[in-house]
Motif scaffolding. Structure first.
Motif, PDB file in Angstrom:
ATOM      1  N   LEU A 150      -4.345   9.919 -19.130  1.00 44.41           N
ATOM      2  CA  LEU A 150      -3.877   8.736 -18.742  1.00 44.41           C
ATOM      3  C   LEU A 150      -5.022   7.736 -18.457  1.00 44.41           C
ATOM      4  CD1 LEU A 150      -1.572   6.878 -17.820  1.00 44.41           C
ATOM      5  CD2 LEU A 150      -1.761   7.460 -15.561  1.00 44.41           C
ATOM      6  N   GLY A 151      -6.117   8.438 -17.723  1.00 44.42           N
ATOM      7  CA  GLY A 151      -7.307   7.517 -17.646  1.00 44.42           C
ATOM      8  C   GLY A 151      -7.998   6.999 -19.064  1.00 44.42           C
ATOM      9  N   HIS A 167       0.490   0.522 -19.391  1.00 40.09           N
ATOM     10  CA  HIS A 167      -0.672  -0.212 -18.635  1.00 40.09           C
ATOM     11  C   HIS A 167       0.042  -1.074 -17.320  1.00 40.09           C
ATOM     12  CE1 HIS A 167      -4.364  -2.580 -18.168  1.00 40.09           C
ATOM     13  NE2 HIS A 167      -3.690  -3.514 -17.961  1.00 40.09           N
ATOM     14  N   LEU A 168       1.160  -1.562 -17.806  1.00 36.14           N
ATOM     15  CA  LEU A 168       1.703  -2.276 -16.680  1.00 36.14           C
ATOM     16  C   LEU A 168       2.367  -1.662 -15.569  1.00 36.14           C
ATOM     17  CD1 LEU A 168       3.498  -5.092 -18.455  1.00 36.14           C
ATOM     18  CD2 LEU A 168       1.381  -5.253 -17.442  1.00 36.14           C
ATOM     19  N   ARG A 169       2.829  -0.462 -16.004  1.00 38.60           N
ATOM     20  CA  ARG A 169       3.374   0.435 -15.015  1.00 38.60           C
ATOM     21  C   ARG A 169       2.818   1.659 -14.454  1.00 38.60           C
ATOM     22  NH1 ARG A 169       7.960   3.593 -18.526  1.00 38.60           N
ATOM     23  NH2 ARG A 169       9.606   3.973 -16.938  1.00 38.60           N
ATOM     24  N   ASP A 170       1.893   2.257 -15.090  1.00 32.46           N
ATOM     25  CA  ASP A 170       1.416   3.539 -14.433  1.00 32.46           C
ATOM     26  C   ASP A 170      -0.227   3.194 -14.068  1.00 32.46           C
ATOM     27  OD1 ASP A 170       3.594   5.455 -14.547  1.00 32.46           O
ATOM     28  OD2 ASP A 170       3.592   5.306 -16.848  1.00 32.46           O
ATOM     29  N   SER A 222      -0.826   5.600 -11.040  1.00 34.60           N
ATOM     30  CA  SER A 222      -0.836   7.114 -11.271  1.00 34.60           C
ATOM     31  C   SER A 222      -2.252   7.537 -11.657  1.00 34.60           C
ATOM     32  CB  SER A 222       0.080   7.301 -12.609  1.00 34.60           C
ATOM     33  OG  SER A 222       1.400   6.943 -12.191  1.00 34.60           O
ATOM     34  N   LEU A 223      -3.242   6.692 -11.679  1.00 28.84           N
ATOM     35  CA  LEU A 223      -4.490   6.857 -12.275  1.00 28.84           C
ATOM     36  C   LEU A 223      -5.414   7.379 -10.874  1.00 28.84           C
ATOM     37  CD1 LEU A 223      -5.753   3.888 -14.136  1.00 28.84           C
ATOM     38  CD2 LEU A 223      -5.655   6.213 -14.870  1.00 28.84           C
ATOM     39  N   TYR A 270       3.915   2.765  -5.261  1.00 30.26           N
ATOM     40  CA  TYR A 270       3.320   3.944  -5.766  1.00 30.26           C
ATOM     41  C   TYR A 270       4.305   4.342  -6.850  1.00 30.26           C
ATOM     42  CZ  TYR A 270       0.863   3.725  -1.597  1.00 30.26           C
ATOM     43  OH  TYR A 270       0.033   3.296  -0.415  1.00 30.26           O
ATOM     44  N   GLY A 271       5.349   3.603  -7.280  1.00 29.61           N
ATOM     45  CA  GLY A 271       6.269   4.280  -8.215  1.00 29.61           C
ATOM     46  C   GLY A 271       7.350   5.146  -7.750  1.00 29.61           C
TER      47      GLY A 271
END
Lengths: 225, 225
Positions: free
Chosen positions: A85-86, A135-138, A141-142, B53-54
Motif C-alpha cells: 500500500l505504501g 488513494h481516497l479510501r485507504d 491504513s498506511l 479509521y475506517g
DNA sequence: CCAGTGTGTTAATGATCGTTAACATCCTGA
DNA sequence: TCAGGATGTTAACGATCATTAACACACTGG
C-alpha cells in the motif's frame, strides 16, 4: 545476512546495493525488457482489489491468487502488505505532483496553466481510477511514515492548484483557493463512482464542469439564464 | 426464547413486539424524553471512529470506550458490528433521499428545485461530514442485504438529481445528466477533506461552484472572460 | 418484597489473517 | 558442472478481533 545487518545499522534510506525488495526495475532478470516487472504486476492487481474491497478487506492470499501465485510468495517481492500500500500510494502521489508541476510551468498565462492542470488530473483520474479510489479510501491504513510522506506530496499537489488558481483570480484568499481546489479535485475524482460515459465524453464533461466551477463569474446562486 | 424461535420461523421483517435490537425510540426507558437514546449515542460515536479509521480499522472495544462502556456491552444494543454500519448507512441514505424529494417537489420551476437540491446536499454534507466519509468509504463493508438496500436508496437519490437536471436543461441525455450528478455530488462531498473555511463561507462557496458546474453555459473549455 | 428486565462486566472461544519457516525448483555464470 | 540466487510451495505460529458465556446488579411494576 551480515551485509543486511550492516545496512540496517547504517541508515535505511541509503541503498548500498540494488535490493529487489526496494527497487522498481522493469523486466525482472531480462536486461532491456520493459515488460511490467513482477512487482508492478502485483501492485496493479492489488490496486484493483483494494479499490473494490478496501485494504483490510483483501487478504494476502487474494492478491497472490490474482497474479497466479499463492499467498506468502508475495513476500519475495514486498516486505509486507503495508509496504505494498505504501509504495502504491506514494507512487501515485508523486506522479500526480510531478505531472501537475510539469504542466503548469510549461504554460504561459495562468488560464492555460489552469486548463492544463484540469486536463492533467482528468486524464489521470480516468486512466487510474482504481488508484484514485484507493488513494481516497485507504490513506489512513498506511503506516505512519508512509502516511506522512503521502500527506506531504498531497499538500504539494494542492499547492500547485492553489498557486495556479490565485494567479487566475488575483485577490482570492488562500483558504478560499484551497477549498476550491479540494472541491474540484472531488468533482474530478468522482469518476470511479460514475463510469457511465465513454472516456472521451467523460473527459470533456469533467473538464467543462471543473472549469465552470472554478471560473464562471456571477455572485448569487443562479445565473441570469 | 420460545418466542424468539417462533419469530424467526415466521419472518424476519414482521415485528411482533417492540425489540430494542431493532427499534430506534429515543429516551430509553424515559417515556417522552427526546434525549439521544443509547443506540444513537453509539451510532454517532461509531460514525466518528469509522470516518477516521475506517470500519475495519475500528474495534468493538474502541466503540465501547468512546461511549464509556467497554466492548461486548454493545451487543445489548446491536446484533453485530455489521448491524451498526448497516443502520448507519441505510439511515443516512434514507435521510438524503427523503430530504431531496421533499425539497424538489415543493419547488415551482426546475431552476429553484435544483437550487434547493444543491442547498440541501451542501447543508447535509457540512452537518454530517463523518457520515458522508463513511458512506463513501465503507459501502462495501456492508453485508449483502444492507448493501443492496443502500444502493437502491442511492440510486433513488441520484434519480432525483437526474430528473431535476433534465428539467433544467431539456435535451440532456440521461447518461450525461447522471454523470453530472455524480460529479457535483463528488464536489460537495469533498467538504470532509477540506474544512478550512467557516460553515457559512464554505456553504456559499460549494453552492456557487456546484451551480456553476451544472449550469454555466459555454461549450469550449475556457470562458470568454 | 421480589420477579424480571435492562444493562454492564470479565473471561473464554473460534475464525481470520499477516508473517515466518522449511523446503523445492529453475536458471545463470564462473 | 555446479554453487547460488530468485522465486515458488505448504505448514505452522501468533496476534487480533468479533462474538458468546457466565455472572452481577440496579430499577421498576405488581
Amino acid at each position: 545476512m551480515i551485509v543486511n545487518i550492516l545496512m540496517l545499522t547504517l541508515t535505511n534510506t541509503v541503498r548500498l546495493v540494488s535490493d529487489p525488495m526496494t527497487t522498481n526495475n522493469p523486466g525482472g532478470t531480462g536486461r532491456g525488457s520493459n515488460a511490467p516487472s513482477r512487482r508492478e504486476q502485483i501492485l496493479s492487481a492489488a490496486a484493483e482489489l483494494f479499490a473494490r474491497y478496501g485494504f483490510h478487506g483483501v487478504g494476502i492470499d487474494d492478491i497472490g491468487a490474482a497474479v497466479g501465485i499463492s499467498g506468502p510468495a508475495l513476500y519475495r517481492h514486498f516486505r509486507s502488505k503495508d509496504a505494498m500500500l505504501g509504495e502504491m500510494l506514494t507512487g501515485i502521489s508523486e506522479r500526480l505532483l510531478h505531472g501537475g508541476r510539469a504542466r503548469t510551468v510549461n504554460a504561459g498565462d495562468p488560464l492555460t496553466a489552469l486548463e492544463a492542470l484540469v486536463a492533467w488530473h482528468v486524464e489521470f483520474a480516468l486512466t487510474n481510477s482504481a488508484l484514485i479510489t484507493v488513494h481516497l479510501r485507504d490513506l489512513d491504513s498506511l503506516t505512519e511514515p508512509d502516511r506522512h510522506r503521502v500527506r506531504e506530496l498531497q499538500r504539494g499537489y494542492v499547492e500547485v492548484w492553489v498557486d495556479t488558481l490565485r494567479r487566475c483570480r488575483p485577490g482570492t484568499a488562500e483558504h478560499t483557493a484551497r477549498a476550491s481546489a479540494h472541491a474540484v479535485l472531488g468533482l474530478i475524482n468522482s469518476t470511479p463512482h460514475s463510469a457511465l460515459l465513454d472516456t472521451a465524453r467523460m473527459s470533456e464533461l469533467l473538464h467543462r464542469m471543473a472549469m465552470n466551477a472554478l471560473l464562471a463569474d456571477h455572485e448569487d446562486g443562479h445565473g441570469t439564464r
